[in-house]
Design a protein around this motif. Structure first.
Motif, PDB file in Angstrom:
ATOM      1  N   GLU A 106       0.814  -1.284   0.047  1.00 25.90           N
ATOM      2  CA  GLU A 106      -0.161  -0.020   0.024  1.00 25.90           C
ATOM      3  C   GLU A 106       0.850   1.300   0.098  1.00 25.90           C
ATOM      4  N   ALA A 107       1.934   1.298   0.746  1.00 30.86           N
ATOM      5  CA  ALA A 107       2.780   2.377   0.879  1.00 30.86           C
ATOM      6  C   ALA A 107       3.571   2.576  -0.450  1.00 30.86           C
ATOM      7  N   TRP A 108       4.014   1.566  -1.041  1.00 27.95           N
ATOM      8  CA  TRP A 108       4.534   1.559  -2.636  1.00 27.95           C
ATOM      9  C   TRP A 108       3.356   2.166  -3.682  1.00 27.95           C
ATOM     10  N   ALA A 115       6.738   6.145   4.758  1.00 23.24           N
ATOM     11  CA  ALA A 115       6.115   4.857   5.410  1.00 23.24           C
ATOM     12  C   ALA A 115       6.997   3.587   5.017  1.00 23.24           C
ATOM     13  N   LEU A 116       7.301   3.594   3.693  1.00 23.61           N
ATOM     14  CA  LEU A 116       7.779   2.312   3.016  1.00 23.61           C
ATOM     15  C   LEU A 116       9.275   2.298   3.774  1.00 23.61           C
ATOM     16  N   LEU A 119       8.907   0.845   7.219  1.00 24.92           N
ATOM     17  CA  LEU A 119       8.855  -0.419   7.269  1.00 24.92           C
ATOM     18  C   LEU A 119      10.051  -1.370   6.710  1.00 24.92           C
ATOM     19  N   LEU A 120      10.763  -1.173   5.674  1.00 24.38           N
ATOM     20  CA  LEU A 120      11.744  -1.668   5.318  1.00 24.38           C
ATOM     21  C   LEU A 120      13.257  -1.427   6.117  1.00 24.38           C
ATOM     22  N   PHE A 121      13.028  -0.244   6.610  1.00 24.07           N
ATOM     23  CA  PHE A 121      14.648   0.005   7.335  1.00 24.07           C
ATOM     24  C   PHE A 121      14.450   0.037   8.891  1.00 24.07           C
ATOM     25  N   ALA A 162      12.373  -0.140  -4.320  1.00 25.65           N
ATOM     26  CA  ALA A 162      11.681   0.799  -3.725  1.00 25.65           C
ATOM     27  C   ALA A 162      12.666   1.364  -2.761  1.00 25.65           C
ATOM     28  N   GLY A 163      13.514   0.447  -2.143  1.00 26.68           N
ATOM     29  CA  GLY A 163      14.437   0.804  -1.016  1.00 26.68           C
ATOM     30  C   GLY A 163      15.410   1.878  -1.406  1.00 26.68           C
TER      31      GLY A 163
END
Length: 185
Positions: A106-108, A115-116, A119-121, A162-163
């Protein structure tokens, strides 16, 4: 760490004796592939695969920023301690991935890099060397190639994970630092 890996393997039909034969970095890749696959993520159905197929259909040129061999070399180039860190980080990540996978998607889709990134980092500060090797160095290496592609003609399409976009060492910040105007479409 070995107990956690073997416990994960038992739960997912991966025998301990098989996992024990591999380098920790490869076990981390197996774990990530199995866990993301269970959530419906399929490498052959990704955005990059879609656009690569589309470019071929339309006879458009395409070039990768890195080869598969280069990417595997990143993993293989980690020392034993760094490989253990990668494995530990992967095991930690999979504990919450099923609950957070939908949030990441959803963030992507919304283009919400903050937000992404969160979550990722979430654990990035615990593994600064892994961030440097897998994101920051690669981003810096890509900037001249991206700049050349963007200046070579009227249109260039670039796909990256995306990261690679978020943060002060992400591609967006690095390209802005080179004078490019970034616009989300």
């Amino acid at each position: 760490l070995a107990q956690s890996v073997f416990k994960w393997g038992e739960k997912h039909g991966q025998p301990a004796e098989t996992l024990a034969r591999y380098h920790p970095w490869f076990v981390a890749l197996i774990i990530a592939a199995v866990e993301y696959g269970a959530l419906g993520a399929q490498p052959d159905k990704g955005v990059d695969q879609f656009y690569e197929s589309k470019a071929k259909q339309d006879n458009k040129p395409g070039v990768g920023l890195e080869s598969v061999d280069f990417q595997l070399g990143l993993f293989a180039g980690l020392n034993t301690e760094q490989q253990k860190d990668l494995l530990e980080q992967t095991l930690s990540e999979v504990k919450t991935i099923s609950a957070e996978f939908t949030q990441m998607i959803e963030a992507w889709r919304a283009g919400d890099l903050d937000a992404l990134s969160e979550l990722l980092f979430r654990e990035a500060d615990d593994y600064p060397h892994l961030m440097e090797v897998f994101l920051h160095q690669r981003n810096r290496h890509w900037v001249p190639e991206l700049e050349a592609a963007l200046l070579s003609g009227p249109t260039a399409m670039v796909l990256v994970g995306a990261g690679h976009l978020a943060g002060d060492q992400g591609l967006i910040a690095l390209m802005k630092g080179r004078g490019f105007k970034i616009e989300r479409v």
